[in-house]
Write a protein that holds these residues in place. Sequence first.
Motif, PDB file in Angstrom:
ATOM      1  N   PRO A 111     -36.957  23.261  47.050  1.00  0.00           N
ATOM      2  CA  PRO A 111     -38.381  23.050  47.331  1.00  0.00           C
ATOM      3  C   PRO A 111     -38.878  21.632  47.070  1.00  0.00           C
ATOM      4  CG  PRO A 111     -38.102  24.225  45.255  1.00  0.00           C
ATOM      5  CD  PRO A 111     -36.746  24.124  45.875  1.00  0.00           C
ATOM      6  N   TYR A 112     -38.081  20.780  46.408  1.00  0.00           N
ATOM      7  CA  TYR A 112     -38.599  19.469  45.999  1.00  0.00           C
ATOM      8  C   TYR A 112     -37.795  18.282  46.546  1.00  0.00           C
ATOM      9  CZ  TYR A 112     -40.933  22.780  43.036  1.00  0.00           C
ATOM     10  OH  TYR A 112     -41.658  23.870  42.604  1.00  0.00           O
ATOM     11  N   GLY A 113     -37.028  18.527  47.608  1.00  0.00           N
ATOM     12  CA  GLY A 113     -36.367  17.420  48.305  1.00  0.00           C
ATOM     13  C   GLY A 113     -35.104  16.907  47.646  1.00  0.00           C
ATOM     14  N   GLY A 114     -34.420  17.747  46.913  1.00  0.00           N
ATOM     15  CA  GLY A 114     -33.217  17.311  46.221  1.00  0.00           C
ATOM     16  C   GLY A 114     -32.094  16.895  47.162  1.00  0.00           C
ATOM     17  N   GLN A 115     -31.941  17.612  48.285  1.00  0.00           N
ATOM     18  CA  GLN A 115     -30.856  17.294  49.202  1.00  0.00           C
ATOM     19  C   GLN A 115     -31.059  15.945  49.882  1.00  0.00           C
ATOM     20  OE1 GLN A 115     -28.993  20.918  51.369  1.00  0.00           O
ATOM     21  NE2 GLN A 115     -31.110  21.545  50.987  1.00  0.00           N
ATOM     22  N   VAL A 116     -32.303  15.636  50.223  1.00  0.00           N
ATOM     23  CA  VAL A 116     -32.596  14.327  50.826  1.00  0.00           C
ATOM     24  C   VAL A 116     -32.309  13.214  49.826  1.00  0.00           C
ATOM     25  CG1 VAL A 116     -34.423  12.839  51.732  1.00  0.00           C
ATOM     26  CG2 VAL A 116     -34.299  15.239  52.434  1.00  0.00           C
TER      27      VAL A 116
END
Length: 421
Positions: A111-116
Amino acid sequence: MQGQVYLVGGAVRDALLGVKVYDRDWVVVGATPEAMLVAGFEQVGKDFPVFLHPKTKEEYALARTERKSGTGYHGFEVSASQEVTLEEDLIRRDLTINAMARDDAGKIIDPYGGQVDLQNRVLRHVSPAFSEDPLRVLRVARFAAKLAPFGFRLHADTAELMRQMAASGELDALTPERVWQEVVKALSTTQPSVFFAVLAEVGALRVLFPWLADLQGVEQPAKHHPEGDAWVHTLLVLDAAAELSDDIGVRFAALVHDLGKGVTPRELWPKHHGHEAAGLPLVEAFCASYRVPKKIEALALKVTQWHGVIHTGLDSDGKPYLKPKTYLKVIQSCGYFKQPEVLEQVLLACKADARGRTGFEQAAYPQAAFWLALAQAAGQVDNQEILAQGFKGAEIATAIERKRIELIEAFIEAYAVDNGV
């Protein structure tokens, strides 16, 4: 078992990076402590419900929220009710790359953009709540060191938040044991210098490790130290030690070996005569402040005291340079005749010191083999032969030392002949 189970944190991050996963942590959403106990889990958490799996012994924590209620990293009110969602649990984590989860079907919840941020190699805090836990300054610096081989960098906003935390006085709430634990983890990485460089970047080095901060900007002789100031040299030595040895003691000794240069009067720069002796009380202060294990402290003190002398054991032409008594003094101080492995550790740190200079990264260090061979020669004393000569009491120790001097002299003479120096 009641509730939905998710793999979280570092295991998810490392799997996405292609790194082997050693430890796995789990979060359980919608469960109660009672249900976990009924399912055979063993509760170990005191501040919040954490359980050990009955077979794997891996940690399963109930999803929880935290609210700041005091100072330091213990000053939180924790809620682990069944109503806490996975997103609410993840938002309290430190970095976006650590705030991802994976369900039992393999789906990534992010939900908080970790993969990006993982793809962009960015260390970014999840929410403003990051600033509520001073330990996170150390943790992020450690993650920077751990992930340095992948090219991660601090997000500008996170770096600024860490600066504010370092300036706020919150770091004073950290216990010595917790700080040392983070130092050990950082020293265990392949590029431990990054940990201390990040702390310096955000102003936390001066707060936590003033002895190291005092090395910043301290000039050294350009002939021997083309890398520049003593701080840059220290970081290079630390990483050189990490390449040479997995031993935390050797790495810590490399980190603190030149602390004495930080107290050299500016008017004497770039020379630092006597910095070895000047560094001893600083190493002791560092170790006392963070309750460093005595064995590690003892090694650091030996390296601090003797690294300069060990370097000069052979001159620039490879010729033995010191007096036999000086060689013996160093060998005895390092405890070689009782614990020969300590001298080997000292020499590894000295080799790192020699290589921790720009242009000298792969330089030969014949001093290491020379000192070990010299020490071995000095150890070839037949105590029974000494006793047979009728020596008693203190005379025995004197006779043994005299014999060791003779053996050192013979070794030096043979070494010079064999090596044509």
